[in-house]
Design a protein around this motif. Structure first.
Motif, PDB file in Angstrom:
ATOM      1  N   PRO A 195      -9.085  -2.504   5.846  1.00  0.00           N
ATOM      2  CA  PRO A 195      -8.736  -1.158   6.868  1.00  0.00           C
ATOM      3  C   PRO A 195      -7.347  -1.411   6.951  1.00  0.00           C
ATOM      4  O   PRO A 195      -7.367  -2.356   8.590  1.00  0.00           O
ATOM      5  N   MET A 206       0.804  -0.959   0.298  1.00  0.00           N
ATOM      6  CA  MET A 206      -0.193  -0.042   0.006  1.00  0.00           C
ATOM      7  C   MET A 206       1.002   1.551  -0.123  1.00  0.00           C
ATOM      8  O   MET A 206       0.639   1.431  -0.866  1.00  0.00           O
ATOM      9  N   MET A 255      -9.942   8.857  -0.394  1.00  0.00           N
ATOM     10  CA  MET A 255      -9.388   7.670  -0.839  1.00  0.00           C
ATOM     11  C   MET A 255     -10.868   8.481  -2.686  1.00  0.00           C
ATOM     12  O   MET A 255     -10.810   7.610  -3.285  1.00  0.00           O
ATOM     13  N   PHE A 273      -8.187  -1.211   0.266  1.00  0.00           N
ATOM     14  CA  PHE A 273      -8.109  -0.070   1.600  1.00  0.00           C
ATOM     15  C   PHE A 273      -9.674  -1.008   2.039  1.00  0.00           C
ATOM     16  O   PHE A 273      -9.951  -0.931   3.227  1.00  0.00           O
ATOM     17  N   ASP A 323      -7.728   3.444   9.963  1.00  0.00           N
ATOM     18  CA  ASP A 323      -8.171   3.660   9.092  1.00  0.00           C
ATOM     19  C   ASP A 323      -7.625   4.546   8.103  1.00  0.00           C
ATOM     20  O   ASP A 323      -8.471   5.298   7.483  1.00  0.00           O
ATOM     21  N   SER A 324      -6.403   4.857   7.877  1.00  0.00           N
ATOM     22  CA  SER A 324      -5.981   5.438   7.129  1.00  0.00           C
ATOM     23  C   SER A 324      -4.294   5.134   7.235  1.00  0.00           C
ATOM     24  O   SER A 324      -3.625   4.638   7.507  1.00  0.00           O
ATOM     25  N   ASP A 371      -7.097   8.479   3.291  1.00  0.00           N
ATOM     26  CA  ASP A 371      -8.388   7.365   4.483  1.00  0.00           C
ATOM     27  C   ASP A 371      -9.788   7.287   3.888  1.00  0.00           C
ATOM     28  O   ASP A 371      -8.832   7.962   2.323  1.00  0.00           O
TER      29      ASP A 371
END
Length: 174
Positions: free
Chosen positions: A71, A15, A103, A67, A75-76, A99
């Motif tokens: 997650p 990621m 996104m 994502f 959350d980011s 986040d």
């Protein structure tokens, strides 16, 4: 489609590495078109201009799938690009963050930007400054992405000013 799913599920896709590619691809397109655009054919200019933004859109799909499937903690996702300056009470890092809200904006910017680039390849074909137009468009997309992905005010301000500059360049194109 299944190949993308296999890449995401097998965790080959990191990621954080993909996060940096989203604004870097349009930036690379801008640099290539700015420096070598006069020497390239119109087909090459269209491929670099539209291709770099379209590749960023594909990467946004991969990031979005990953994502939603798993997650991240907090959350980011965040990627510190470099440490800009540090004083006793201030530590400024240039960091990209994704986040759920950013996104959505990345999807909008890359997909609409790719569609505009693809449409413009034919619409602007007869313009004599074809490479300058696509260079400005790529810088515009890069600046918008930096604006929505910035984790700090310094980088966000850089994206904001880039959007302003590109607006001026594109409005004053003719």
């Amino acid at each position: 489609r299944s190949e993308i799913r296999n890449l995401v599920e097998s965790n080959i896709v990191d990621m954080n590495n993909l996060l940096a590619l989203i604004p870097v691809l349009p930036l690379a397109g801008f640099l290539i078109l700015s420096l070598a655009g006069k020497k390239l054919s119109k087909n090459a200019i269209a491929f670099i201009g539209a291709g770099s933004v379209s590749a960023a859109a594909v990467i946004a799909i991969i990031l979005g799938i990953q994502f939603m499937q798993s997650p991240p903690p907090g959350d980011s996702f965040a990627l510190a690009l470099w440490h800009w300056m540090s004083t006793e009470n201030l530590d400024v890092r240039i960091t990209l963050r994704i986040d759920a809200l950013s996104m959505v904006f990345v999807f909008i910017i890359t997909f609409v930007g790719a569609l505009i680039h693809i449409y413009s390849t034919a619409y602007m074909r007869h313009d004599r400054d074809y490479s300058r137009f696509f260079a400005s468009m790529n810088l515009f997309v890069c600046s918008m992405l930096i604006l929505v992905m910035a984790d700090d005010l310094v980088l966000m301000y850089l994206g904001w000013e880039g959007v302003g500059l590109c607006s001026y360049l594109l409005i004053g194109f003719w």
